[in-house]
Enzyme design. Structure first.
Site, mmCIF file in Angstrom:
data_model
loop_
_atom_site.group_PDB
_atom_site.id
_atom_site.type_symbol
_atom_site.label_atom_id
_atom_site.label_comp_id
_atom_site.label_asym_id
_atom_site.label_seq_id
_atom_site.Cartn_x
_atom_site.Cartn_y
_atom_site.Cartn_z
ATOM 1 N N GLY A 68 0.829 -1.199 0.000
ATOM 2 C CA GLY A 68 0.000 0.000 0.000
ATOM 3 C C GLY A 68 0.864 1.249 0.000
ATOM 4 N N GLY A 84 0.249 5.206 1.024
ATOM 5 C CA GLY A 84 -0.607 6.289 1.517
ATOM 6 C C GLY A 84 0.081 7.629 1.375
ATOM 7 N N PHE A 133 1.469 9.335 3.550
ATOM 8 C CA PHE A 133 2.613 9.559 4.433
ATOM 9 C C PHE A 133 3.648 8.458 4.393
ATOM 10 C CE2 PHE A 133 -1.071 11.803 6.153
ATOM 11 C CZ PHE A 133 -0.603 13.088 5.943
ATOM 12 N N GLY A 134 3.521 7.536 3.475
ATOM 13 C CA GLY A 134 4.547 6.499 3.368
ATOM 14 C C GLY A 134 3.986 5.191 2.861
ATOM 15 N N ASP A 191 -12.227 10.437 8.227
ATOM 16 C CA ASP A 191 -11.700 10.140 6.886
ATOM 17 C C ASP A 191 -12.235 8.794 6.396
ATOM 18 O OD1 ASP A 191 -10.345 10.847 4.625
ATOM 19 O OD2 ASP A 191 -8.375 10.228 5.329
HETATM 20 N N1 LIG Z 1 -3.249 -3.455 8.156
HETATM 21 C C1 LIG Z 1 -3.145 -3.520 6.832
HETATM 22 N N2 LIG Z 1 -3.190 -4.708 6.199
HETATM 23 C C2 LIG Z 1 -3.093 -4.774 4.858
HETATM 24 N N3 LIG Z 1 -2.956 -3.712 4.046
HETATM 25 C C3 LIG Z 1 -2.906 -2.491 4.611
HETATM 26 C C4 LIG Z 1 -2.989 -2.333 6.031
HETATM 27 N N4 LIG Z 1 -2.944 -1.009 6.323
HETATM 28 C C5 LIG Z 1 -2.838 -0.369 5.140
HETATM 29 N N5 LIG Z 1 -2.805 -1.256 4.113
HETATM 30 C C6 LIG Z 1 -2.717 -0.930 2.672
HETATM 31 O O1 LIG Z 1 -1.923 0.216 2.512
HETATM 32 C C7 LIG Z 1 -2.689 1.267 1.910
HETATM 33 C C8 LIG Z 1 -2.189 2.603 2.396
HETATM 34 O O2 LIG Z 1 -2.616 2.777 3.715
HETATM 35 P P1 LIG Z 1 -2.539 4.181 4.438
HETATM 36 O O3 LIG Z 1 -3.361 4.100 5.661
HETATM 37 O O4 LIG Z 1 -1.111 4.531 4.621
HETATM 38 O O5 LIG Z 1 -3.038 5.217 3.368
HETATM 39 P P2 LIG Z 1 -4.464 5.485 2.658
HETATM 40 O O6 LIG Z 1 -5.503 5.555 3.694
HETATM 41 O O7 LIG Z 1 -4.708 4.522 1.548
HETATM 42 O O8 LIG Z 1 -4.190 6.869 1.997
HETATM 43 P P3 LIG Z 1 -4.207 8.282 2.695
HETATM 44 O O9 LIG Z 1 -3.080 8.299 3.655
HETATM 45 O O10 LIG Z 1 -4.006 9.182 1.554
HETATM 46 O O11 LIG Z 1 -5.529 8.427 3.350
HETATM 47 C C9 LIG Z 1 -4.141 0.935 2.260
HETATM 48 O O12 LIG Z 1 -5.064 1.528 1.395
HETATM 49 C C10 LIG Z 1 -4.119 -0.592 2.155
HETATM 50 O O13 LIG Z 1 -4.250 -1.010 0.813
#
Ligand SMILES: Nc1ncnc2c1ncn2[C@@H]1O[C@H](COP(=O)(O)OP(=O)(O)OP(=O)(O)O)[C@@H](O)[C@H]1O
Length: 383
Positions: free
Chosen positions: A94, A96, A98-99, A229
């Site tokens: 994934g 996001g 922030f990383g 969010d």
């Molecule tokens: N616990 C987890 N298990 C499996 N995949 C995960 C988990 N947490 C995050 N991911 C994957 O990583 C992605 C990025 O997660 P993150 O929370 O950093 O950002 P986001 O919510 O997608 O984006 P933003 O930070 O812009 O809101 C998620 O959308 C998901 O696909």
């Protein structure tokens, strides 16, 4: 060889040596410049990669002052490096704002997700504190569990239970019966080891019910938590397609004695309620109810909330479109064309679902139901 010839040779040799040294200096400078440019782009691409994301201001930085978190949750950097094969790109699941998020195997044998906040994401430090603080105290099967963290200097890592099937956004917008096993974004390939085929109607309802239960739990706590969010990429799906709400970086805890919390506008465009447009800077549970309603419409229709929908040749916002379709009794036309049409997809099921979604996306907060009522309606709707 006479002196003159020797002098000429020495001059030529010096010329070559100086040229080689100069060339090396120029190459080193160019390399530095390229690396710097790439780094700068990275700093910029993180927020820009999600241009619809409105994080809170980064005016204060509650970093080291608040390191009072449970030391039992601390996981060493050596262990996390080993578990992620030194943060190998091949383990990124994934990406996001922030990383990156990595799939990792701890020495205990547990498979976990490791979120490594980019050190250049100043804002990320706030998110880290908020997420750690909030999530570590929550226990509900529709809320993703935090298992540990590492924090030292500018390094911030969060460790969660691994949720196998990725996020709902991918299932709604990147599915096809022949989905490939990797997804290329501008920097890395994100690996998945399963095929995403379009979700059937019952599965979509199951996911939405799970999110509703998770939100109901958050809003029902002694000090209610507003997620702020709720969106498809923050809904993770396990092997049974049970929903797990993730990403508590923007979450706020309300005081029992207050009905709202004053804060900066935050969230993701398309999911944010209309009162934000009017300059409101208060958040209360009805903000989440609105985003949840938008998520419901996205899940039934497969339309992205930040994009207009065509209705009789006109572009119209997703929420208004749903309202119009309901008024005209044409809810069935809202269905995502990818939904497998098994026999028995009940019309009344779709109608009731759209009715609930329209209630949740009421223009005024007072017209939106509270989450316990939403849960009751969803759990009793026909399937
Ligand atoms: N616990 C987890 N298990 C499996 N995949 C995960 C988990 N947490 C995050 N991911 C994957 O990583 C992605 C990025 O997660 P993150 O929370 O950093 O950002 P986001 O919510 O997608 O984006 P933003 O930070 O812009 O809101 C998620 O959308 C998901 O696909």
């Amino acid at each position: 060889m006479d002196h003159a010839a020797l002098a000429v040779l020495a001059a030529i040799a010096s010329f070559f040596v100086v040229t080689v040294i100069l060339a090396a200096i120029i190459l080193i400078c160019q390399h530095r410049k390229t690396t710097q440019t790439r780094r700068n782009n990275q700093i910029r691409t993180r927020p820009l990669r999600n241009p619809n994301h409105y994080p809170t201001s980064s005016s204060s930085l509650p970093v080291d002052a608040s390191w009072s978190w449970d030391p039992n949750l601390k996981i060493s950097m050596e262990e996390l490096s080993r578990a992620t094969k030194n943060f190998s790109n091949t383990l990124i699941v994934g990406d996001g704002s922030f990383g990156y998020v990595y799939k990792a195997s701890l020495s205990t044998g547990a498979t976990v997700a490791v979120k490594k906040l980019s050190p250049d994401a100043f804002q990320g430090f706030r998110e880290f504190a908020a997420e750690m603080e909030t999530l570590s105290k929550l226990r509900h099967h529709n809320i993703v569990k935090i298992l540990g963290y590492w924090a030292s200097g500018a390094e911030r890592l969060l460790v969660y239970e691994f949720i196998e099937k990725g996020n709902l956004d991918q299932w709604l917008h990147e599915s096809s019966p022949t989905s490939s096993s990797t997804h290329q974004n501008d920097e890395v390939s994100i690996s998945i080891d399963f095929i995403r085929s379009p979700l059937p109607w019952e599965t979509r309802v199951k996911i939405i019910r799970g999110v509703a239960h998770g939100l109901c739990y958050l809003h029902g706590l002694e000090k209610p938590i507003i997620h702020r969010d709720i969106k498809a990429s923050n809904v993770l799906l396990d092997s049974e397609f049970e929903a797990h709400i993730a990403d508590f970086g923007l979450a706020r805890r309300m005081d029992k004695s207050h009905s709202h919390v004053s804060t900066q506008v935050a969230g993701t465009i398309g999911y944010m309620p209309p009162e934000y447009r009017d300059g409101s800077n208060v958040a209360n549970p009805k903000v989440d109810v609105y985003s949840f309603g938008v998520l419901m419409i996205e899940t039934v229709s497969g339309h992205r909330p930040n994009l207009a929908v065509k209705l009789e040749g006109n572009d119209i916002g997703l929420v208004n479109w749903a309202r119009k379709m309901k008024e005209r009794n044409t809810e069935l036309e809202m269905l995502d064309g990818n939904i497998p049409r098994e026999e028995g997809l009940k019309e009344e099921s779709v109608r009731e679902y759209v009715r609930i979604a329209c209630m949740c996306t009421g223009e005024l907060q007072k017209d939106r139901p509270e989450m316990p009522e939403v849960v009751k309606l969803l759990d009793s709707m026909p399937l």
